[in-house]
Design a protein around this motif. Structure first.
Motif, PDB file in Angstrom:
ATOM      1  N   LEU A 100       8.030  -0.200  17.429  1.00 16.17           N
ATOM      2  CA  LEU A 100       7.308   1.179  17.283  1.00 16.17           C
ATOM      3  C   LEU A 100       8.188   2.332  18.754  1.00 16.17           C
ATOM      4  CD1 LEU A 100       4.279   1.034  16.607  1.00 16.17           C
ATOM      5  CD2 LEU A 100       5.752   1.547  14.899  1.00 16.17           C
ATOM      6  N   SER A 101       8.567   3.527  17.577  1.00  7.68           N
ATOM      7  CA  SER A 101       9.429   4.206  18.344  1.00  7.68           C
ATOM      8  C   SER A 101       8.650   4.632  19.193  1.00  7.68           C
ATOM      9  CB  SER A 101       9.929   5.374  17.263  1.00  7.68           C
ATOM     10  OG  SER A 101      10.743   5.189  16.752  1.00  7.68           O
ATOM     11  N   SER A 102       9.041   5.790  20.467  1.00  8.31           N
ATOM     12  CA  SER A 102       8.844   5.868  21.650  1.00  8.31           C
ATOM     13  C   SER A 102       7.858   7.568  21.075  1.00  8.31           C
ATOM     14  CB  SER A 102       9.732   6.532  22.897  1.00  8.31           C
ATOM     15  OG  SER A 102      10.260   7.217  21.678  1.00  8.31           O
TER      16      SER A 102
ATOM     17  N   LEU B 295      -5.451  -2.665   9.596  1.00  2.85           N
ATOM     18  CA  LEU B 295      -3.476  -3.238   8.808  1.00  2.85           C
ATOM     19  C   LEU B 295      -2.856  -2.607  10.309  1.00  2.85           C
ATOM     20  CD1 LEU B 295      -3.766  -5.272   6.592  1.00  2.85           C
ATOM     21  CD2 LEU B 295      -5.256  -3.265   5.824  1.00  2.85           C
ATOM     22  N   GLN B 296      -2.693  -3.270  10.764  1.00  2.51           N
ATOM     23  CA  GLN B 296      -1.752  -2.907  11.758  1.00  2.51           C
ATOM     24  C   GLN B 296      -0.569  -2.895  12.624  1.00  2.51           C
ATOM     25  OE1 GLN B 296      -4.697  -2.008  15.060  1.00  2.51           O
ATOM     26  NE2 GLN B 296      -4.625  -3.890  15.683  1.00  2.51           N
ATOM     27  N   TYR B 297       0.573  -2.695  12.480  1.00  2.00           N
ATOM     28  CA  TYR B 297       1.830  -3.584  13.206  1.00  2.00           C
ATOM     29  C   TYR B 297       2.198  -4.645  12.921  1.00  2.00           C
ATOM     30  CZ  TYR B 297      -0.646  -1.211  17.172  1.00  2.00           C
ATOM     31  OH  TYR B 297      -0.989   0.230  18.936  1.00  2.00           O
ATOM     32  N   ASN B 298       2.734  -4.141  11.242  1.00  8.75           N
ATOM     33  CA  ASN B 298       2.783  -5.168  10.138  1.00  8.75           C
ATOM     34  C   ASN B 298       4.352  -4.411   9.868  1.00  8.75           C
ATOM     35  OD1 ASN B 298       1.067  -6.875   9.989  1.00  8.75           O
ATOM     36  ND2 ASN B 298      -0.318  -5.509   9.310  1.00  8.75           N
TER      37      ASN B 298
ATOM     38  N   ALA C 276      -2.281   1.480  10.011  1.00  8.22           N
ATOM     39  CA  ALA C 276      -1.626   2.106  11.074  1.00  8.22           C
ATOM     40  C   ALA C 276      -0.470   1.374  11.903  1.00  8.22           C
ATOM     41  CB  ALA C 276      -2.565   2.883  11.811  1.00  8.22           C
ATOM     42  N   TRP C 277       0.561   2.624  12.209  1.00 12.05           N
ATOM     43  CA  TRP C 277       1.285   2.047  12.884  1.00 12.05           C
ATOM     44  C   TRP C 277       2.380   0.153  12.460  1.00 12.05           C
ATOM     45  CZ3 TRP C 277      -3.435   1.377  16.378  1.00 12.05           C
ATOM     46  CH2 TRP C 277      -2.862   3.448  17.260  1.00 12.05           C
ATOM     47  N   GLN C 278       2.348   0.775  11.172  1.00 11.97           N
ATOM     48  CA  GLN C 278       3.294  -0.471  10.305  1.00 11.97           C
ATOM     49  C   GLN C 278       4.837   0.170  10.597  1.00 11.97           C
ATOM     50  OE1 GLN C 278       0.719  -2.177   9.301  1.00 11.97           O
ATOM     51  NE2 GLN C 278       0.496  -0.154   9.513  1.00 11.97           N
ATOM     52  N   SER C 279       5.997  -0.557  10.885  1.00  8.94           N
ATOM     53  CA  SER C 279       7.345  -0.035  11.008  1.00  8.94           C
ATOM     54  C   SER C 279       7.944   0.348   9.235  1.00  8.94           C
ATOM     55  CB  SER C 279       8.100  -1.125  11.264  1.00  8.94           C
ATOM     56  OG  SER C 279       7.695  -1.866  12.691  1.00  8.94           O
ATOM     57  N   GLN C 280       7.545  -0.068   8.539  1.00  8.68           N
ATOM     58  CA  GLN C 280       8.090   1.042   7.536  1.00  8.68           C
ATOM     59  C   GLN C 280       6.997   1.594   6.375  1.00  8.68           C
ATOM     60  OE1 GLN C 280      11.267  -1.480   5.042  1.00  8.68           O
ATOM     61  NE2 GLN C 280      11.307  -1.777   7.107  1.00  8.68           N
ATOM     62  N   ARG C 281       6.138   0.834   5.988  1.00  2.00           N
ATOM     63  CA  ARG C 281       5.252   1.660   4.686  1.00  2.00           C
ATOM     64  C   ARG C 281       3.735   1.803   5.033  1.00  2.00           C
ATOM     65  NH1 ARG C 281       8.816  -0.245  -0.041  1.00  2.00           N
ATOM     66  NH2 ARG C 281      10.472   0.808   0.110  1.00  2.00           N
TER      67      ARG C 281
ATOM     68  N   THR D  78      -7.441   5.956   5.371  1.00  4.50           N
ATOM     69  CA  THR D  78      -6.900   6.023   6.690  1.00  4.50           C
ATOM     70  C   THR D  78      -5.569   5.590   6.722  1.00  4.50           C
ATOM     71  OG1 THR D  78      -8.692   7.088   6.958  1.00  4.50           O
ATOM     72  CG2 THR D  78      -6.873   7.411   9.132  1.00  4.50           C
ATOM     73  N   VAL D  79      -4.516   6.535   6.512  1.00  7.18           N
ATOM     74  CA  VAL D  79      -3.293   6.211   6.531  1.00  7.18           C
ATOM     75  C   VAL D  79      -2.199   6.497   7.645  1.00  7.18           C
ATOM     76  CG1 VAL D  79      -0.762   5.570   5.233  1.00  7.18           C
ATOM     77  CG2 VAL D  79      -3.506   4.898   4.363  1.00  7.18           C
ATOM     78  N   THR D  80      -2.272   5.881   9.347  1.00  4.26           N
ATOM     79  CA  THR D  80      -2.163   6.881   9.904  1.00  4.26           C
ATOM     80  C   THR D  80      -0.711   5.715  10.869  1.00  4.26           C
ATOM     81  OG1 THR D  80      -4.036   7.198  10.449  1.00  4.26           O
ATOM     82  CG2 THR D  80      -2.753   7.776  12.303  1.00  4.26           C
ATOM     83  N   SER D  81       0.762   7.186  11.153  1.00  9.83           N
ATOM     84  CA  SER D  81       1.372   6.965  11.474  1.00  9.83           C
ATOM     85  C   SER D  81       2.559   5.518  11.767  1.00  9.83           C
ATOM     86  CB  SER D  81       0.393   6.766  13.237  1.00  9.83           C
ATOM     87  OG  SER D  81       0.209   7.597  13.764  1.00  9.83           O
ATOM     88  N   ASN D  82       2.331   5.454  10.482  1.00 10.12           N
ATOM     89  CA  ASN D  82       3.093   5.124   9.882  1.00 10.12           C
ATOM     90  C   ASN D  82       5.381   4.875   9.790  1.00 10.12           C
ATOM     91  OD1 ASN D  82       1.750   2.352   8.776  1.00 10.12           O
ATOM     92  ND2 ASN D  82       0.618   4.469   7.917  1.00 10.12           N
ATOM     93  N   GLN D  83       5.388   4.059  10.268  1.00  9.19           N
ATOM     94  CA  GLN D  83       7.694   4.925  10.489  1.00  9.19           C
ATOM     95  C   GLN D  83       7.908   5.016   9.309  1.00  9.19           C
ATOM     96  OE1 GLN D  83       9.479   3.820  13.575  1.00  9.19           O
ATOM     97  NE2 GLN D  83       7.996   2.759  14.906  1.00  9.19           N
ATOM     98  N   GLY D  84       7.612   4.636   7.674  1.00  7.30           N
ATOM     99  CA  GLY D  84       8.141   4.985   6.601  1.00  7.30           C
ATOM    100  C   GLY D  84       7.565   5.902   6.772  1.00  7.30           C
TER     101      GLY D  84
END
Length: 425
Positions: free
Chosen positions: A8-10, A129-132, A154-159, A176-182
């Motif tokens: 994940l991005s800084s 569901l996290q870090y997928n 939270a915190w998926q690399s994409q969606r 609750t959908v939080t801080s996903n990078q896509g």
């Protein structure tokens, strides 16, 4: 094929524990005895986990029969960056849940949960569901009546959550959908789904995106802090209902519609966007009623968008124009408020031939920093609009427009009050 990095991005991680962020989500206890399982196991009966599954080299668990329940019971299903945390390849009426008072995590897979073609009537609830990599939860051509509800994603690399490939007639509610990078939630080439009561924050792309997806219902979702638009309908996303949603502090428009027709955009509150509150681009035959698009760079903006109804919206206190129609024809703009904007209240620009112009009826455009209503070019109609205390003209209309009467103006900086139409005081 080169794999995308899961790193994940800084700046994405926040200094708060997962339990504190997601709280306690619990459902009714199950009568099934707890069982110790192994990574990649195919399940044909209902189970309750009694231990974590860690460092699974492929899939975590695989659904192998219809009408079973998999209760994670507060445990973690953990991967190594491959496979699916819990995979369902078409078995109906299954339930993936957590009955414990502590979070049940599915993490470090390509997909957290994946419902594949043929799956119907299944439930995914109360999971973390996290870090997928690709998605926390994805429905891929899943059949009707699947329910994704009350999960923390939270915190998926994409969606965060994705409905793709013709997944139709499903519901996504109260997640609750939080801080996903896509994208926070993506609906792609899927119809007839219901998205209601989801809280979508800090997405690395758009918050809630529909692409090529029609007849969906978006109700009372909250979208905050997206790096792109909050709610986006694009590429033939037709005949959707978007009602009662809220957006704030997103980097692009609060709600944008492009290359799509027949959408109903009703009673949404869209503030503090990086662009207009609502933007229509090549979007036709849509209805915008009862929306509050105040406090944006622009309120409602139409570009090359025809045959729309813009009615009873509030477009006040923007840093630009309250309502703008640019190269857009045969639109009805009525009963709107466009007050206290830093430029014009209502601005219409673009050529129109006789019978194709826009109709401005019963609007209020007061205390704007430029004209209350400015209609450039010809063939448009103005009737019963009110423009008071603007810093330029009350109403300015080029020659060739139709004055249908009943317009009123007073207290504007230009002593004549109106040009091109007759205004009563």
């Amino acid at each position: 094929m080169m794999r995308l990095s899961r790193t994940l991005s800084s700046g994405w991680l926040v200094a708060v524990g997962t339990t504190a962020l997601f709280g306690t989500l619990a459902s009714a206890p199950t009568a099934h005895a707890a069982q110790q399982l192994s990574c990649g196991q195919t399940l044909t009966t209902s189970v309750v986990l009694d231990a974590d599954l860690l460092n699974c080299p492929g899939d975590g668990l695989v659904v192998g029969s219809a009408a079973i329940t998999i209760d994670l019971n507060g445990h973690t299903v953990d991967g190594t960056g491959l496979g699916v945390g819990i995979r369902n390849n078409g078995f109906d009426d299954t339930t993936l849940t957590n009955s414990a008072g502590t979070p049940a995590r599915v993490q470090e897979f390509d997909h957290g949960v994946l419902l594949n073609p043929g799956t119907s009537g299944s439930v995914v609830e109360h999971l973390t569901l996290q870090y997928n990599e690709l998605a926390g939860v994805e429905l891929n051509n899943a059949d009707t009546n699947n329910r994704v509800r009350a999960n923390a994603v939270a915190w998926q690399s994409q969606r965060g959550i994705a409905l793709t490939g013709g997944s139709s007639g499903n519901s996504v509610t109260d997640n609750t959908v939080t801080s996903n990078q896509g994208e926070g939630v993506l609906i792609e080439n899927s119809t007839g789904n219901r998205l209601e009561g989801n809280e979508i924050t800090d997405s690395g792309d758009g918050g809630l995106i529909l692409t090529g997806s029609g007849d969906n219902t978006l109700l009372t979702n909250t979208v905050t802090g997206s790096s792109d638009g909050a709610i986006v309908l694009q590429l033939a996303s037709n005949d959707n209902l978007v009602q009662g949603n809220t957006s704030t502090q997103n980097s692009d428009a609060g709600l944008s519609v492009s290359d799509s027709t027949g959408n109903r955009i009703l009673s949404n509150t869209l503030h503090h966007s990086g662009d207009s509150g609502i933007a229509l681009r090549s979007a036709h035959h849509s209805t915008l009623t009862g929306n509050d698009v105040s406090a944006n760079p622009g309120g409602i903006e139409l570009i090359y968008s025809d045959h729309n109804l813009i009615r009873a919206n509030i477009a006040n206190d923007t840093t630009g124009d309250g309502i703008t129609l640019e190269q857009s024809l045969d639109n009805t703009v009525e009963l709107n408020q466009a007050n206290s904007n830093d430029s014009r209240g209502i601005y219409v620009v673009g050529d129109a031939s006789p019978g194709t112009g826009n109709r401005l009826l019963n609007n209020t455009a007061n205390t704007n920093s430029s004209d209350g209503i400015h209609v450039s070019k010809s063939a448009h109609t103005l009737q019963s609009n009110t423009a008071r205390d603007n810093r330029a003209w009350g109403i300015y209309a080029d020659q060739g427009n139709t004055d249908a009467g009943g317009n009123r103006a007073s207290g504007n900086a230009e002593a004549a009050q109106c040009s091109g139409v007759v205004c009563a005081p």
